[in-house]
Design a protein around this motif. Structure first.
Motif, mmCIF file in Angstrom:
data_model
loop_
_atom_site.group_PDB
_atom_site.id
_atom_site.type_symbol
_atom_site.label_atom_id
_atom_site.label_comp_id
_atom_site.label_asym_id
_atom_site.label_seq_id
_atom_site.Cartn_x
_atom_site.Cartn_y
_atom_site.Cartn_z
ATOM 1 N N PHE A 144 0.829 -1.210 0.000
ATOM 2 C CA PHE A 144 0.000 0.000 0.000
ATOM 3 C C PHE A 144 0.862 1.257 0.000
ATOM 4 N N GLY A 145 2.023 1.179 -0.644
ATOM 5 C CA GLY A 145 2.891 2.332 -0.742
ATOM 6 C C GLY A 145 3.744 2.579 0.476
ATOM 7 N N VAL A 146 3.638 1.719 1.512
ATOM 8 C CA VAL A 146 4.389 1.892 2.754
ATOM 9 C C VAL A 146 5.505 0.845 2.809
ATOM 10 N N PRO A 147 6.743 1.249 3.082
ATOM 11 C CA PRO A 147 7.842 0.284 3.163
ATOM 12 C C PRO A 147 7.611 -0.728 4.292
ATOM 13 N N ILE A 148 7.832 -1.996 4.010
ATOM 14 C CA ILE A 148 7.717 -3.042 5.014
ATOM 15 C C ILE A 148 9.091 -3.212 5.660
ATOM 16 N N SER A 149 9.144 -2.964 6.965
ATOM 17 C CA SER A 149 10.421 -2.962 7.665
ATOM 18 C C SER A 149 10.220 -3.456 9.088
ATOM 19 N N SER A 150 11.280 -4.004 9.667
ATOM 20 C CA SER A 150 11.237 -4.447 11.063
ATOM 21 C C SER A 150 11.402 -3.281 12.016
ATOM 22 N N LYS A 151 11.754 -2.111 11.472
ATOM 23 C CA LYS A 151 11.954 -0.934 12.298
ATOM 24 C C LYS A 151 10.731 -0.028 12.252
ATOM 25 N N LYS A 152 10.646 0.886 13.198
ATOM 26 C CA LYS A 152 9.527 1.826 13.249
ATOM 27 C C LYS A 152 9.553 2.727 12.024
ATOM 28 N N LEU A 153 8.389 2.888 11.382
ATOM 29 C CA LEU A 153 8.310 3.743 10.206
ATOM 30 C C LEU A 153 8.475 5.203 10.594
ATOM 31 N N THR A 154 9.117 5.968 9.730
ATOM 32 C CA THR A 154 9.218 7.401 9.948
ATOM 33 C C THR A 154 7.910 8.072 9.535
ATOM 34 N N ALA A 201 9.737 -4.717 28.744
ATOM 35 C CA ALA A 201 10.520 -4.985 27.536
ATOM 36 C C ALA A 201 11.906 -4.363 27.653
ATOM 37 N N PRO A 202 12.971 -5.081 27.281
ATOM 38 C CA PRO A 202 14.330 -4.519 27.279
ATOM 39 C C PRO A 202 14.431 -3.329 26.326
ATOM 40 N N SER A 203 15.399 -2.477 26.561
ATOM 41 C CA SER A 203 15.559 -1.272 25.751
ATOM 42 C C SER A 203 15.893 -1.578 24.299
ATOM 43 N N ASP A 204 16.491 -2.746 24.016
ATOM 44 C CA ASP A 204 16.860 -3.079 22.639
ATOM 45 C C ASP A 204 15.766 -3.867 21.917
ATOM 46 N N SER A 205 14.556 -3.965 22.509
ATOM 47 C CA SER A 205 13.448 -4.656 21.848
ATOM 48 C C SER A 205 12.926 -3.825 20.687
ATOM 49 N N TRP A 245 10.241 -1.745 18.465
ATOM 50 C CA TRP A 245 9.257 -0.748 18.914
ATOM 51 C C TRP A 245 7.873 -1.371 19.024
ATOM 52 N N THR A 246 7.576 -2.376 18.168
ATOM 53 C CA THR A 246 6.269 -3.037 18.239
ATOM 54 C C THR A 246 6.096 -3.757 19.567
ATOM 55 N N TRP A 247 7.113 -4.505 19.976
ATOM 56 C CA TRP A 247 7.029 -5.248 21.232
ATOM 57 C C TRP A 247 6.960 -4.299 22.425
ATOM 58 N N LYS A 248 7.678 -3.175 22.346
ATOM 59 C CA LYS A 248 7.621 -2.191 23.437
ATOM 60 C C LYS A 248 6.216 -1.624 23.580
ATOM 61 N N LYS A 249 5.564 -1.327 22.442
ATOM 62 C CA LYS A 249 4.208 -0.785 22.484
ATOM 63 C C LYS A 249 3.234 -1.794 23.093
ATOM 64 N N ILE A 250 3.397 -3.051 22.698
ATOM 65 C CA ILE A 250 2.500 -4.090 23.223
ATOM 66 C C ILE A 250 2.673 -4.251 24.728
ATOM 67 N N THR A 251 3.916 -4.347 25.174
ATOM 68 C CA THR A 251 4.158 -4.573 26.607
ATOM 69 C C THR A 251 3.750 -3.357 27.440
ATOM 70 N N HIS A 252 3.879 -2.154 26.873
ATOM 71 C CA HIS A 252 3.436 -0.957 27.593
ATOM 72 C C HIS A 252 1.927 -1.000 27.831
ATOM 73 N N THR A 253 1.184 -1.456 26.823
ATOM 74 C CA THR A 253 -0.268 -1.575 26.965
ATOM 75 C C THR A 253 -0.626 -2.689 27.951
ATOM 76 N N LEU A 254 0.142 -3.777 27.927
ATOM 77 C CA LEU A 254 -0.119 -4.882 28.851
ATOM 78 C C LEU A 254 -0.025 -4.428 30.301
ATOM 79 N N GLN A 255 0.897 -3.514 30.585
ATOM 80 C CA GLN A 255 1.056 -3.028 31.955
ATOM 81 C C GLN A 255 -0.191 -2.308 32.445
ATOM 82 N N ALA A 256 -0.891 -1.638 31.527
ATOM 83 C CA ALA A 256 -2.137 -0.958 31.921
ATOM 84 C C ALA A 256 -3.218 -1.979 32.260
ATOM 85 N N PHE A 257 -3.229 -3.099 31.546
ATOM 86 C CA PHE A 257 -4.287 -4.098 31.735
ATOM 87 C C PHE A 257 -4.069 -4.988 32.962
ATOM 88 N N LYS A 258 -2.874 -5.019 33.502
ATOM 89 C CA LYS A 258 -2.642 -5.915 34.637
ATOM 90 C C LYS A 258 -3.496 -5.549 35.841
#
Length: 389
Positions: free
Chosen positions: A54-64, A174-178, A180-193
């Motif tokens: 859809f015109g968006v680069p597929i990457s393992s890193k956070k999109l700019t 999540a460790p600092s070198d995780s 960005w997707t995993w960091k976002k997920i784990t941050h949300t999980l902390q709210a749900f605990k």
């Protein structure tokens, strides 16, 4: 060959067929001769990294922001197409925040009613829209439920082995070198605990759903006493929306327009006897008073329009009679606003008698669509006593 056989088996079981003309295959560290043979046998194209979807680069890193703008531009192009069709206010409820009020995806003026209020349930004074940010967190909350209750789930087993390594999900950071997707997920999980007692969602055996997560995350507000009057089944979307804005006192009367710098003329365009504001236009303008008086004569009732909500909540009439009368008054607010706009733009004011007749005939037509066989004879007699022209 094993891969092609797997695709063939999947197609036979699901009925879904792979479109080779739209499929690419990517290689890394594969000899050129082997690549050529695989492409010849498979019929796939040789893909080149990085690729786009859809015109968006597929990457393992956070999109700019720049990379994500292409997808945003596609969405805005579709929104502008909707705007060209001159959607009504009620139709614009499917659009994004600014577009709801401005009719333009690039509209910069502040909306008449803040977005938080729009996203409240109708019973709390909102429009029943979902807050996209809160809804996204509620969807991610499904992962927390899996981690708490589905120990044998493949995703849970993989996450536990690769990331958590024996740490309980409610205590995990999540460790600092995780990624960005995993960091976002784990941050949300902390709210749900905080919503789990042990491993039970809201201390019950009821399974988690995104809707229950959304209701838990959002800020609750008191129920408004005009909700049944506004969202009455005898109303139509356009009258509901105008009445909703009326109850929030956010229709753009001249006093509001003057504060926004849109006009210096405050004179009421209908009666020309006073400055126009919310109270004058709907409560004290001679035109509005006349409309209300004529309408209530037909309906065999008497109360001030300022007491409409209180009357609707306390009236001893039957439910159908209250709904009919309520719909008539909601439609009257709508028509006063339409007449005001006609007077402002075209210097034309409809006769109050014509407006009231239009209201009564419209509501009566909707009433006739009900199942008359289940109506009480008292309600039928009351409806028949209303004089229509």
């Amino acid at each position: 060959m094993w891969m092609l056989r797997g695709f063939s088996t999947f197609s036979g079981a699901s009925g879904l067929t792979l479109n080779k003309s739209k499929s690419d295959i990517f290689f890394n560290g594969v000899p050129a001769g082997t690549i050529s043979n695989i492409l010849q046998v498979s019929g796939f194209h040789h893909g080149v990294l990085p690729f786009k979807y859809f015109g968006v680069p597929i990457s393992s890193k956070k999109l700019t922001k720049l990379e994500g703008m292409k997808l945003i531009d596609k969405i805005l192009a579709r929104i502008r197409g909707w705007g060209a069709r001159h959607l009504s206010y009620s139709g614009r409820l499917v659009l994004v925040q600014n577009y709801l009020w401005g009719g333009d995806a690039d509209y910069k003026r502040a909306p008449n009613v803040n977005w938080v209020s729009c996203c409240l349930p109708k019973e709390e004074g909102g429009l029943g829209l979902k807050d996209a940010k809160v809804w996204n967190r509620a969807l991610i909350g499904k992962y927390a439920w899996w981690l708490a209750t589905k120990k044998d789930h493949l995703w849970v087993r993989w996450v536990s082995h690769v990331y958590m390594k024996g740490i309980e999900w409610s205590d995990y950071t999540a460790p600092s070198d995780s990624s960005w997707t995993w960091k976002k997920i784990t941050h949300t999980l902390q709210a749900f605990k905080h919503a789990y007692v042990g491993n039970k969602w809201l201390d019950s055996d009821i399974p988690y759903t995104p809707q229950s997560g959304y209701d838990w995350l959002r800020t609750k507000h008191p129920k408004v006493n005009w909700r049944f009057l506004c969202w009455n089944s005898m109303n139509v979307p356009k009258t509901m929306f105008i009445f909703w804005a009326f109850m929030h006192r956010r229709l753009l009367t001249k006093d509001i327009m003057a504060r926004m710098g849109f006009t210096a003329d405050l004179t009421c365009d209908i009666c020309a006897n006073s400055n126009e504001d919310h109270a004058h236009l709907f409560y004290s303008c001679s035109y509005s008073v006349r409309c209300c008086s004529l309408l209530q004569q037909h309906l065999h009732i008497t109360f001030s329009i300022t007491d409409l909500v209180h009357w609707y909540s306390t009236s001893m009439l039957t439910g159908l009679q209250r709904r009919f009368i309520g719909a008539c008054h909601v439609a009257m607010i709508y028509w006063i606003w339409m007449v005001r706009n006609e007077a402002r733009v075209h210097s034309y004011v409809r006769r109050p008698e014509d407006v009231v007749n239009q209201i009564l005939n419209d509501i009566h037509t909707r009433f006739l669509r009900l199942n008359l066989s289940v109506l009480h004879t008292k309600d039928l007699a009351w409806i028949n006593s209303i004089h229509l022209t």
